[in-house]
Design a protein around this motif. Sequence first.
Motif, mmCIF file in Angstrom:
data_model
loop_
_atom_site.group_PDB
_atom_site.id
_atom_site.type_symbol
_atom_site.label_atom_id
_atom_site.label_comp_id
_atom_site.label_asym_id
_atom_site.label_seq_id
_atom_site.Cartn_x
_atom_site.Cartn_y
_atom_site.Cartn_z
ATOM 1 N N UNK A 87 -6.890 -21.637 2.229
ATOM 2 C CA UNK A 87 -8.320 -21.525 2.048
ATOM 3 C C UNK A 87 -8.756 -22.882 1.324
ATOM 4 N N UNK A 88 -7.923 -23.555 0.417
ATOM 5 C CA UNK A 88 -8.416 -24.599 -0.550
ATOM 6 C C UNK A 88 -8.904 -25.861 0.557
ATOM 7 N N UNK A 89 -8.451 -26.085 1.753
ATOM 8 C CA UNK A 89 -9.011 -26.747 2.573
ATOM 9 C C UNK A 89 -10.465 -26.828 3.311
ATOM 10 N N UNK A 90 -10.802 -25.635 3.113
ATOM 11 C CA UNK A 90 -12.024 -24.970 3.781
ATOM 12 C C UNK A 90 -13.004 -24.190 3.072
ATOM 13 N N UNK A 123 -16.664 -19.528 1.091
ATOM 14 C CA UNK A 123 -17.577 -19.178 0.135
ATOM 15 C C UNK A 123 -18.637 -18.436 1.024
ATOM 16 N N UNK A 124 -19.026 -19.056 1.980
ATOM 17 C CA UNK A 124 -20.330 -18.167 2.881
ATOM 18 C C UNK A 124 -19.438 -17.139 3.592
ATOM 19 N N UNK A 125 -18.441 -16.874 4.005
ATOM 20 C CA UNK A 125 -17.832 -15.663 4.379
ATOM 21 C C UNK A 125 -17.647 -14.552 3.235
ATOM 22 N N UNK A 126 -17.408 -14.971 2.075
ATOM 23 C CA UNK A 126 -17.256 -13.909 1.034
ATOM 24 C C UNK A 126 -18.488 -13.669 0.316
ATOM 25 N N UNK A 127 -19.284 -14.684 0.331
ATOM 26 C CA UNK A 127 -20.669 -14.492 -0.442
ATOM 27 C C UNK A 127 -20.465 -15.153 -1.941
ATOM 28 N N UNK A 128 -19.359 -15.899 -1.976
ATOM 29 C CA UNK A 128 -19.279 -16.675 -3.212
ATOM 30 C C UNK A 128 -20.295 -17.559 -3.611
ATOM 31 N N UNK A 129 -20.128 -18.502 -4.696
ATOM 32 C CA UNK A 129 -20.961 -19.365 -5.015
ATOM 33 C C UNK A 129 -20.360 -20.604 -5.033
ATOM 34 N N UNK A 130 -21.307 -21.793 -4.735
ATOM 35 C CA UNK A 130 -20.378 -22.909 -4.762
ATOM 36 C C UNK A 130 -21.368 -23.969 -5.658
ATOM 37 N N UNK A 189 -24.342 -29.523 -8.597
ATOM 38 C CA UNK A 189 -24.065 -30.679 -9.327
ATOM 39 C C UNK A 189 -23.023 -30.861 -10.167
ATOM 40 N N UNK A 190 -22.493 -29.711 -10.470
ATOM 41 C CA UNK A 190 -21.521 -30.018 -11.606
ATOM 42 C C UNK A 190 -19.976 -29.961 -10.656
ATOM 43 N N UNK A 191 -19.078 -30.443 -11.598
ATOM 44 C CA UNK A 191 -17.690 -30.665 -10.787
ATOM 45 C C UNK A 191 -16.708 -30.047 -11.720
ATOM 46 N N UNK A 192 -16.944 -28.877 -12.327
ATOM 47 C CA UNK A 192 -16.035 -28.089 -12.960
ATOM 48 C C UNK A 192 -15.124 -27.346 -12.275
ATOM 49 N N UNK A 193 -15.416 -26.715 -10.974
ATOM 50 C CA UNK A 193 -14.888 -25.958 -10.070
ATOM 51 C C UNK A 193 -15.188 -26.334 -8.749
ATOM 52 N N UNK A 194 -14.447 -26.063 -7.744
ATOM 53 C CA UNK A 194 -14.916 -26.077 -6.329
ATOM 54 C C UNK A 194 -15.463 -24.838 -5.783
ATOM 55 N N UNK A 195 -15.246 -23.681 -6.570
ATOM 56 C CA UNK A 195 -15.931 -22.531 -5.930
ATOM 57 C C UNK A 195 -15.808 -21.380 -6.980
ATOM 58 N N UNK A 196 -16.692 -20.419 -6.994
ATOM 59 C CA UNK A 196 -16.839 -19.536 -8.135
ATOM 60 C C UNK A 196 -17.016 -18.263 -7.706
ATOM 61 N N UNK A 208 -13.763 -20.557 14.848
ATOM 62 C CA UNK A 208 -14.452 -21.789 14.739
ATOM 63 C C UNK A 208 -15.132 -21.741 13.345
ATOM 64 N N UNK A 209 -14.858 -22.879 12.636
ATOM 65 C CA UNK A 209 -15.303 -23.184 11.112
ATOM 66 C C UNK A 209 -16.883 -23.829 11.478
ATOM 67 N N UNK A 210 -18.068 -23.299 11.264
ATOM 68 C CA UNK A 210 -19.276 -24.141 11.662
ATOM 69 C C UNK A 210 -19.651 -25.165 10.787
ATOM 70 N N UNK A 211 -19.063 -24.793 9.312
ATOM 71 C CA UNK A 211 -19.115 -26.164 8.448
ATOM 72 C C UNK A 211 -18.593 -27.416 8.539
ATOM 73 N N UNK A 212 -17.230 -27.086 8.874
ATOM 74 C CA UNK A 212 -16.256 -28.286 9.155
ATOM 75 C C UNK A 212 -16.306 -28.716 10.259
ATOM 76 N N UNK A 213 -16.996 -28.120 11.439
ATOM 77 C CA UNK A 213 -17.239 -28.274 12.848
ATOM 78 C C UNK A 213 -15.660 -28.378 13.616
ATOM 79 N N UNK A 214 -14.877 -27.475 13.281
ATOM 80 C CA UNK A 214 -13.561 -27.435 13.639
ATOM 81 C C UNK A 214 -12.989 -25.820 14.178
ATOM 82 N N UNK A 215 -12.112 -25.721 15.114
ATOM 83 C CA UNK A 215 -11.444 -25.075 15.299
ATOM 84 C C UNK A 215 -10.200 -24.711 14.815
ATOM 85 N N UNK A 216 -10.056 -23.397 14.475
ATOM 86 C CA UNK A 216 -8.407 -23.221 13.850
ATOM 87 C C UNK A 216 -7.745 -22.067 14.496
#
Length: 493
Positions: free
Chosen positions: A38-41, A46-53, A56-63, A169-177
Amino acid sequence: MAYRWETPTSVWLEDETNGQFALQATDGLQHIDWQAHARGRLPDVAHLLGASLPTSCGCAAIYPEGFAFCPTCGRPLEKLFGRTRVQGDWWGAYGDQLLPRHVPHGLPVTSMALGDSLEERPAAPAIGRAELSMPVPPNAHSVFAASNYGFPEPRLLALAPVRGVLQYWDPLAQLWHVMAAESPGSELRFASSQYGWLPAMNPARGEVGVVPTEAGLVRLWINPVNESYHTEMLVSGHIASSPGLMRRRVGCLCVIEGALHLLDADAGFSSGENYECPGAPTSGWMRPIGYDNRLFWLHQQGQLAWRPGEAPRWRPWPRGWTPKLEFGGPTQSRDGRLWHIGHDGQAYSFLELGADNPQVEPIDGARLGFANLLFRRGHPVLDEPWSAEHVEDVNEDDSLVLPLLRSFNNNRSQPSGLVLRFHKYTGRAEEALAGRTIPRTTIEWIGKRNVILDDISRLARPLECVPFVYDGALWLHHPDWNAMRGWRLEELS
């Protein structure tokens, strides 16, 4: 040491040394390998789980889900929890469960009102161009499904049945996995007949639906966080056809001790029974077609009809008559009967389906299409399937139209849909649909206004064109293309 955060759907761990969050568990998904996958995408997860992004801060990559502010610096976050994107599911047009009962199910017919948007473009003879592009999946010979699968946002899957490969299909990264099987027994390969799946109507998180495999009928589950999938065996054995659904009963052809049987099971596969089908072949079946409270399986040698609660009936085609399955599929006459086109060695004709003594209607030439979207050469057939074509432009005598998708709309007196038009083609239809390369082909929408969506040079094997709807757009895929063509459907997005 890690601090544990629990949300209504997930469990997260916060690293006290650097403030980073890692997903430990979430509803519906099995083992989570957060570091490896998950760390690479993170945006897609976040969109799939409904998490937060962070914004403007750089404290964490996902919440975790529901976080509106960063617990370290207090800055606002992009809160995705509660945002649910709704779009029409796509399981191949043959999987549209919203069609009315008087329209045959299992054919390339969709209930989406595609023409309302496509016909806003400049009408023919203006030639349009595709507005969107998407790379083809690594395994190009695929079928497509677009749905939420129990997640807040829809995603696109591409399944290559012959190779048994599932692609995401990852629509945010525009890549197939390419998704990996979670266990060695999770086999998705199926090549004995035409492919079709049964979608989950009210899916749990990660639930896709029921799919045929070489080992049996299985329920498919996906884990987009891990880029993996697993299967749940429902019916083990040699499956001979794709499954069909009629009146909450599932019908599927299977092979037992070298003979064909029909499996009749309830929708939950808690009970069922087998009917023998003497004389019927054990492979090479088309997808089932649902109509008039029956399921029909078509084969080069004959037809098999089944009504839930009754034994199936196998009927070989009349002697000397050969079906043209590649021409499209069954169509309806005005009195509601189903017909299929074929050839008796001398001429083409339509044969009534599902009757003990079928009626035959001769015709003067090949007709391509299905479900009342029929064309003879470059002209539509608007009355009975065997009626003369409706000639609007005599110049189209030198073209050949192949319907790909019909859009059913009760408000339209005549059928509309997506077609390919082969220009300056005077050969036989069979040659155009086989290996012959067509110098010029246009992708067109036929409806209240005829719209030319795109122009293609040197198209071969047109039957491998696959239309699908995803993310507010109509897409067209061909295995020979480097990219799929897309046209926006603003009213559906």
